[in-house]
Design a protein around this motif. Sequence first.
Motif, PDB file in Angstrom:
ATOM      1  N   ILE A   7      -1.441  18.551  -9.239  1.00 13.22           N
ATOM      2  CA  ILE A   7      -1.528  17.922 -10.559  1.00 13.22           C
ATOM      3  C   ILE A   7      -1.209  16.450 -10.412  1.00 13.22           C
ATOM      4  CG2 ILE A   7      -0.587  17.870 -12.885  1.00 13.22           C
ATOM      5  CD1 ILE A   7       0.097  20.823 -12.554  1.00 13.22           C
ATOM      6  N   ALA A   8      -2.119  15.610 -10.872  1.00 12.73           N
ATOM      7  CA  ALA A   8      -1.906  14.165 -10.782  1.00 12.73           C
ATOM      8  C   ALA A   8      -0.759  13.766 -11.696  1.00 12.73           C
ATOM      9  CB  ALA A   8      -3.178  13.423 -11.173  1.00 12.73           C
ATOM     10  N   LYS A  41       6.500  11.543  -1.217  1.00 11.99           N
ATOM     11  CA  LYS A  41       5.260  10.811  -0.974  1.00 11.99           C
ATOM     12  C   LYS A  41       4.916   9.909  -2.158  1.00 11.99           C
ATOM     13  CE  LYS A  41       3.080  14.048   2.250  1.00 11.99           C
ATOM     14  NZ  LYS A  41       1.889  14.914   2.495  1.00 11.99           N
ATOM     15  N   LEU A  42       5.140  10.399  -3.371  1.00 12.79           N
ATOM     16  CA  LEU A  42       4.835   9.589  -4.555  1.00 12.79           C
ATOM     17  C   LEU A  42       5.754   8.375  -4.621  1.00 12.79           C
ATOM     18  CD1 LEU A  42       3.101   9.394  -7.128  1.00 12.79           C
ATOM     19  CD2 LEU A  42       4.918  10.626  -8.337  1.00 12.79           C
ATOM     20  N   ASN A  43       7.027   8.570  -4.319  1.00  9.44           N
ATOM     21  CA  ASN A  43       7.970   7.465  -4.335  1.00  9.44           C
ATOM     22  C   ASN A  43       7.611   6.416  -3.280  1.00  9.44           C
ATOM     23  OD1 ASN A  43      10.491   6.231  -5.312  1.00  9.44           O
ATOM     24  ND2 ASN A  43      11.280   6.722  -3.286  1.00  9.44           N
ATOM     25  N   ASP A  44       7.265   6.877  -2.078  1.00 12.01           N
ATOM     26  CA  ASP A  44       6.861   5.951  -1.018  1.00 12.01           C
ATOM     27  C   ASP A  44       5.633   5.149  -1.440  1.00 12.01           C
ATOM     28  OD1 ASP A  44       8.903   6.750   0.659  1.00 12.01           O
ATOM     29  OD2 ASP A  44       7.678   8.197   1.756  1.00 12.01           O
ATOM     30  N   SER A  45       4.650   5.845  -1.978  1.00 16.33           N
ATOM     31  CA  SER A  45       3.390   5.196  -2.333  1.00 16.33           C
ATOM     32  C   SER A  45       3.552   4.202  -3.481  1.00 16.33           C
ATOM     33  CB  SER A  45       2.347   6.253  -2.714  1.00 16.33           C
ATOM     34  OG  SER A  45       1.123   5.649  -3.077  1.00 16.33           O
ATOM     35  N   LYS A 262      -2.847   3.650  -6.757  1.00 20.73           N
ATOM     36  CA  LYS A 262      -3.262   4.487  -5.649  1.00 20.73           C
ATOM     37  C   LYS A 262      -2.236   5.592  -5.435  1.00 20.73           C
ATOM     38  CE  LYS A 262      -5.587   0.638  -3.320  1.00 20.73           C
ATOM     39  NZ  LYS A 262      -5.627  -0.212  -2.097  1.00 20.73           N
ATOM     40  N   LEU A 263      -2.684   6.845  -5.463  1.00 20.50           N
ATOM     41  CA  LEU A 263      -1.793   7.983  -5.279  1.00 20.50           C
ATOM     42  C   LEU A 263      -1.741   8.367  -3.814  1.00 20.50           C
ATOM     43  CD1 LEU A 263      -2.875  10.048  -8.409  1.00 20.50           C
ATOM     44  CD2 LEU A 263      -0.920   8.501  -8.161  1.00 20.50           C
ATOM     45  N   ASP A 265      -2.355  10.961  -2.069  1.00 24.05           N
ATOM     46  CA  ASP A 265      -3.399  11.776  -1.452  1.00 24.05           C
ATOM     47  C   ASP A 265      -4.724  11.025  -1.357  1.00 24.05           C
ATOM     48  OD1 ASP A 265      -4.128  11.668  -4.067  1.00 24.05           O
ATOM     49  OD2 ASP A 265      -4.169  13.819  -4.407  1.00 24.05           O
ATOM     50  N   GLY A 266      -4.671   9.714  -1.631  1.00 26.11           N
ATOM     51  CA  GLY A 266      -5.872   8.917  -1.512  1.00 26.11           C
ATOM     52  C   GLY A 266      -6.623   8.717  -2.805  1.00 26.11           C
ATOM     53  N   ARG A 267      -6.196   9.456  -3.857  1.00 19.60           N
ATOM     54  CA  ARG A 267      -6.863   9.293  -5.154  1.00 19.60           C
ATOM     55  C   ARG A 267      -6.452   8.000  -5.815  1.00 19.60           C
ATOM     56  NH1 ARG A 267      -4.932  14.262  -8.336  1.00 19.60           N
ATOM     57  NH2 ARG A 267      -3.166  13.978  -6.949  1.00 19.60           N
ATOM     58  N   ILE A 268      -7.291   7.519  -6.716  1.00 24.72           N
ATOM     59  CA  ILE A 268      -6.993   6.319  -7.508  1.00 24.72           C
ATOM     60  C   ILE A 268      -7.051   6.680  -8.977  1.00 24.72           C
ATOM     61  CG2 ILE A 268      -7.757   4.007  -8.088  1.00 24.72           C
ATOM     62  CD1 ILE A 268      -8.856   3.699  -5.315  1.00 24.72           C
TER      63      ILE A 268
END
Length: 268
Positions: A7-8, A41-45, A262-263, A265-268
């Motif tokens: 889920i985005a 991963k979300l925090n890093d990104s 930019k998320l 998993d590569g999604r935008i």
Amino acid sequence: MRHTLPIAPQFYVTAPQPCPYLEGRMERKLFTALQGDTATKLNDSLSKQGFRRSQNVLYRPSCAECSACMSARIDVSKFTPTRSQRRVSKRGAYLDRRATSPWATEEQYDLFREYLDGRHATGGMADMDMFEFAAMVEETPIRSRLIEYAHNRKLHAVCLTDILDDGLSMVYSFFDPALEKLSLGTYIILDHINIARELGLPYIYLGYWVPGSRKMDYKAKFEGLEIYKGGQWTPLGDPSQYSSDVHPLSNDPIAEQVAQIKLPDGRI
């Protein structure tokens, strides 16, 4: 076997409220929840895109007519201490550093209260009680540490620090306001640069730098400082070249800002 798609994250905007940095301005934040298996991963990104963590939330400024606040980080490879900063490191060399799990103590809270009463008595955190302090420290879904600085078992300074994949994010620091001559705020940053070098991490994330805000002037004194502006990190350069002037077209519409994120998993 059932397969489910990730889920985005959903993004929201806070209601406008008085800006803590520039008098007469109103601030607004774009934010999303930080939870679940993808929290790290979300925090890093998003940290690489100007976001900051507060407990289980990631946020960055999204004011309607002002773009003065810019996320700031130090490129450790380009940092060389000034003569004044070398003196600060020398004065604080007697302190013992200890990294602990993010678990709040009464000793930390007592120091936190002294810091707020001495430095930020009218700020938004001025009324925080022990339970709220504990929530600030302990509610973290990612790899966080409390870095304590003490002498003869007496606590002098603390920093809540997140460990990212490319650096250290200094979430919040506080110290004994009676020890003003030690410049403990600067000392904590200098020591985090040392920690990053020990760990082989390239950046120290400092939160926001705001031209025109005396509270934020100290960040511009660190060589190697970069700011996140226009969707990319760039060297700060000459601080006097930046303006805090208001303009109605300073920021893109919220929908466009979200579309550009930019998320992991590569999604935008």
